[in-house]
Design a protein around this motif. Structure first.
Motif, PDB file in Angstrom:
ATOM      1  N   UNK A 242      -0.178   3.637   3.335  1.00  0.00           N
ATOM      2  CA  UNK A 242      -0.579   4.283   2.095  1.00  0.00           C
ATOM      3  C   UNK A 242      -0.264   5.770   2.141  1.00  0.00           C
ATOM      4  N   UNK A 243      -0.666   6.419   3.232  1.00  0.00           N
ATOM      5  CA  UNK A 243      -0.411   7.846   3.388  1.00  0.00           C
ATOM      6  C   UNK A 243       1.079   8.108   3.541  1.00  0.00           C
ATOM      7  N   UNK A 244       1.760   7.245   4.284  1.00  0.00           N
ATOM      8  CA  UNK A 244       3.202   7.418   4.446  1.00  0.00           C
ATOM      9  C   UNK A 244       3.904   7.354   3.091  1.00  0.00           C
ATOM     10  N   UNK A 245       3.479   6.413   2.236  1.00  0.00           N
ATOM     11  CA  UNK A 245       4.057   6.323   0.904  1.00  0.00           C
ATOM     12  C   UNK A 245       3.796   7.579   0.092  1.00  0.00           C
TER      13      UNK A 245
ATOM     14  N   UNK B  29       1.948  -7.943  -8.083  1.00  0.00           N
ATOM     15  CA  UNK B  29       3.227  -7.597  -8.700  1.00  0.00           C
ATOM     16  C   UNK B  29       3.060  -7.097 -10.131  1.00  0.00           C
ATOM     17  N   UNK B  30       2.241  -7.786 -10.912  1.00  0.00           N
ATOM     18  CA  UNK B  30       2.015  -7.334 -12.284  1.00  0.00           C
ATOM     19  C   UNK B  30       1.319  -5.974 -12.275  1.00  0.00           C
ATOM     20  N   UNK B  31       0.369  -5.804 -11.371  1.00  0.00           N
ATOM     21  CA  UNK B  31      -0.353  -4.539 -11.288  1.00  0.00           C
ATOM     22  C   UNK B  31       0.554  -3.372 -10.946  1.00  0.00           C
ATOM     23  N   UNK B  32       1.439  -3.548  -9.967  1.00  0.00           N
ATOM     24  CA  UNK B  32       2.297  -2.435  -9.555  1.00  0.00           C
ATOM     25  C   UNK B  32       3.299  -2.091 -10.652  1.00  0.00           C
ATOM     26  N   UNK B  33       3.743  -3.084 -11.431  1.00  0.00           N
ATOM     27  CA  UNK B  33       4.643  -2.809 -12.558  1.00  0.00           C
ATOM     28  C   UNK B  33       3.941  -1.966 -13.620  1.00  0.00           C
TER      29      UNK B  33
ATOM     30  N   UNK C 120       9.209   1.493  -5.812  1.00  0.00           N
ATOM     31  CA  UNK C 120       7.884   0.945  -5.493  1.00  0.00           C
ATOM     32  C   UNK C 120       7.803  -0.537  -5.851  1.00  0.00           C
ATOM     33  N   UNK C 121       8.337  -0.920  -7.004  1.00  0.00           N
ATOM     34  CA  UNK C 121       8.273  -2.326  -7.404  1.00  0.00           C
ATOM     35  C   UNK C 121       9.124  -3.198  -6.479  1.00  0.00           C
ATOM     36  N   UNK C 122      10.299  -2.709  -6.103  1.00  0.00           N
ATOM     37  CA  UNK C 122      11.164  -3.466  -5.179  1.00  0.00           C
ATOM     38  C   UNK C 122      10.465  -3.644  -3.828  1.00  0.00           C
ATOM     39  N   UNK C 123       9.792  -2.598  -3.355  1.00  0.00           N
ATOM     40  CA  UNK C 123       9.042  -2.697  -2.099  1.00  0.00           C
ATOM     41  C   UNK C 123       7.990  -3.800  -2.175  1.00  0.00           C
ATOM     42  N   UNK C 124       7.303  -3.888  -3.321  1.00  0.00           N
ATOM     43  CA  UNK C 124       6.256  -4.906  -3.466  1.00  0.00           C
ATOM     44  C   UNK C 124       6.838  -6.317  -3.518  1.00  0.00           C
ATOM     45  N   UNK C 125       8.000  -6.450  -4.127  1.00  0.00           N
ATOM     46  CA  UNK C 125       8.664  -7.748  -4.117  1.00  0.00           C
ATOM     47  C   UNK C 125       8.974  -8.183  -2.688  1.00  0.00           C
TER      48      UNK C 125
ATOM     49  N   UNK D  43       0.815  -1.203   0.000  1.00  0.00           N
ATOM     50  CA  UNK D  43       0.000   0.000   0.000  1.00  0.00           C
ATOM     51  C   UNK D  43       0.856   1.262   0.000  1.00  0.00           C
ATOM     52  N   UNK D  44       2.026   1.200   0.638  1.00  0.00           N
ATOM     53  CA  UNK D  44       2.948   2.338   0.596  1.00  0.00           C
ATOM     54  C   UNK D  44       3.410   2.587  -0.835  1.00  0.00           C
ATOM     55  N   UNK D  45       3.698   1.516  -1.557  1.00  0.00           N
ATOM     56  CA  UNK D  45       4.123   1.653  -2.949  1.00  0.00           C
ATOM     57  C   UNK D  45       2.997   2.225  -3.811  1.00  0.00           C
ATOM     58  N   UNK D  46       1.774   1.716  -3.614  1.00  0.00           N
ATOM     59  CA  UNK D  46       0.631   2.229  -4.377  1.00  0.00           C
ATOM     60  C   UNK D  46       0.396   3.703  -4.058  1.00  0.00           C
ATOM     61  N   UNK D  47       0.454   4.063  -2.772  1.00  0.00           N
ATOM     62  CA  UNK D  47       0.235   5.445  -2.375  1.00  0.00           C
ATOM     63  C   UNK D  47       1.269   6.383  -2.964  1.00  0.00           C
ATOM     64  N   UNK D  48       2.540   5.962  -2.962  1.00  0.00           N
ATOM     65  CA  UNK D  48       3.592   6.805  -3.504  1.00  0.00           C
ATOM     66  C   UNK D  48       3.430   7.053  -4.993  1.00  0.00           C
ATOM     67  N   UNK D  49       3.098   6.005  -5.744  1.00  0.00           N
ATOM     68  CA  UNK D  49       2.931   6.166  -7.187  1.00  0.00           C
ATOM     69  C   UNK D  49       1.660   6.953  -7.524  1.00  0.00           C
TER      70      UNK D  49
END
Length: 418
Positions: A148-151, A76-80, A182-187, A15-21
């Motif tokens: 999410x907010x932190x990201x 993973x596919x979604x965040x990419x 963001x992708x590395x975080x999700x991995x 969620x941090x990765x999604x929020x940041x992007x």
């Protein structure tokens, strides 16, 4: 067996990765288009509406993950796809300096990719989180949205700092870096989570149409979907005009307006933490935090519209938003997990309602702003939008008080810190 707190924290890095992007196209890119490129505010409104419109695929992604019995590949596919879409949108801003027509083509493709990726990754993440948390749905929701907010804060503030001095080439480089991180975080976040959590996977081979009808037949889920729609319209109405407001009315630079958005998100983070801590002491319920958050958000918006001090008004708005999120999302997770075999589908339905409302809010806000600025001074035009949003938040508070009743949702549902 359910996931440990350590595993939940790691999972919520998604969620941090999604929020940041997601923060970049909604905040920074919107400001660059409206203020620096002097394009109509309706343009980013339409693009963001497109990205939310594509998220109508959320029920499909949720249902697919129910059928497959695994959420990680969709995350993973979604965040990419999201990362590539955000990078494309940044490239479009650079292209717009010489050709707006070419930039429009790039933006349409990029924002569609952003919506598709968020729909796949976000729905699958929330369904997985709801599945592995056991009875701690509200507390897990608080944790997920804190990250999410932190990201969003880290991406907004970090990008704002790195953008000094601003240039289009520098923007592309920074956005590419954010996407890679963001992708590395999700991995890291999803590595063996579904194995370590040890929960029993319940797959569902029900066709999508039948699964959607089954969800809609649940009266509690149906009423809650209506609440989500109304409250999210209120929540997102100022999202696309906040940074342009800071630039047009208060003269903030792109870097400073981005930092102000990060500050608003920081206040929301503080509101979530406060609600979570008080809930651990059995003070307040999800319904209470939803209602209080709507009211406090309305106060902040009225202050902004009245021309009061920018930073204090922004902090009040952010705090209210944070309280609202704790109340709404905790209930959403509880209701989604009520049917283990269709958690993804139910989360997708709630997410689709959210996407429709958010996209509509962006169109209404930017369209009304363009029209209002033709006949009103800039300050009055922005003030009218903030006042409308405040009224909608007050309506949402009334609906929350009626929809999230204890006789429809048990007491465990209404306590975010259980």
């Amino acid at each position: 067996m359910t996931a440990s707190w350590g595993l939940l924290v790691r999972l919520c890095l998604v969620n941090a990765a999604i929020g940041g992007l997601a923060a970049l196209p909604v905040n920074l890119f919107n400001r660059l288009m409206t203020v620096d490129l002097a394009l109509p505010a309706l343009l980013p409104g339409l693009l963001v509406a497109l990205h939310y419109g594509v998220q109508l695929t959320r029920p499909m992604w949720g249902h697919r993950s129910d059928v497959k019995g695994g959420r990680t590949p969709f995350i993973l596919i979604g965040i990419a796809v999201v990362a590539l879409g955000v990078l494309g949108a940044a490239w479009g801003i650079a292209v717009a300096e010489t050709s707006v027509t070419q930039a429009l083509v790039i933006w349409v493709v990029s924002y569609a990719a952003i919506g598709l990726g968020i729909g796949a990754a976000g729905t699958s993440f929330l369904a997985l989180l709801a599945s592995v948390t056991g009875p701690r749905k509200g507390a897990a929701a608080t944790l997920a949205w804190l990250l999410l907010i932190a990201g969003a804060i880290i991406a907004s503030v970090g990008t704002g700092i790195a953008l000094k001095p601003y240039s289009a080439d520098r923007l592309i480089l920074i956005v590419a870096s954010v996407g890679a991180i963001a992708f590395i975080l999700c991995l890291i976040a999803t590595y063996r989570v579904e194995t370590k959590a040890g929960y029993d996977v319940e797959t569902d081979d029900t066709p999508l149409g039948d699964a959607l009808r089954r969800t809609w037949a649940d009266p509690v889920a149906r009423r809650f979907t209506g609440f989500v729609f109304l409250s999210i319209i209120a929540f997102y109405l100022s999202e696309l005009i906040f940074e342009p407001f800071a630039g047009h009315i208060h003269g903030l630079t792109p870097a400073d307006s981005t930092k102000l958005s990060g500050g608003k998100d920081g206040a929301a983070l503080a509101g979530m933490i406060a609600a979570g801590l008080l809930s651990q002491l059995r003070i307040g319920s999800l319904r209470f935090w939803a209602v209080a958050g709507c009211i406090l958000s309305a106060v902040g918006l009225l202050a902004l519209g009245a021309g009061m001090a920018l930073v204090p008004s922004t902090v009040v708005l952010g705090l209210g938003n944070g309280l609202f999120v704790v109340g709404a999302v905790g209930s959403m997770m509880q209701l989604a997990a009520a049917q283990a075999r269709s958690t993804g589908t139910r989360m997708g339905v709630f997410g689709a309602a959210q996407a429709i409302a958010a996209g509509l809010a962006g169109l209404v806000a930017t369209g009304l702003l363009d029209l209002s600025r033709l006949i009103l001074p800039d300050a009055a035009a922005y003030g009218a939008i903030f006042t409308l949003e405040a009224a909608l938040f007050l309506c949402a508070a009334i609906v929350a008080a009626r929809v999230m009743r204890a006789d429809d949702m048990n007491d465990a549902t209404l306590v975010p810190g259980e």
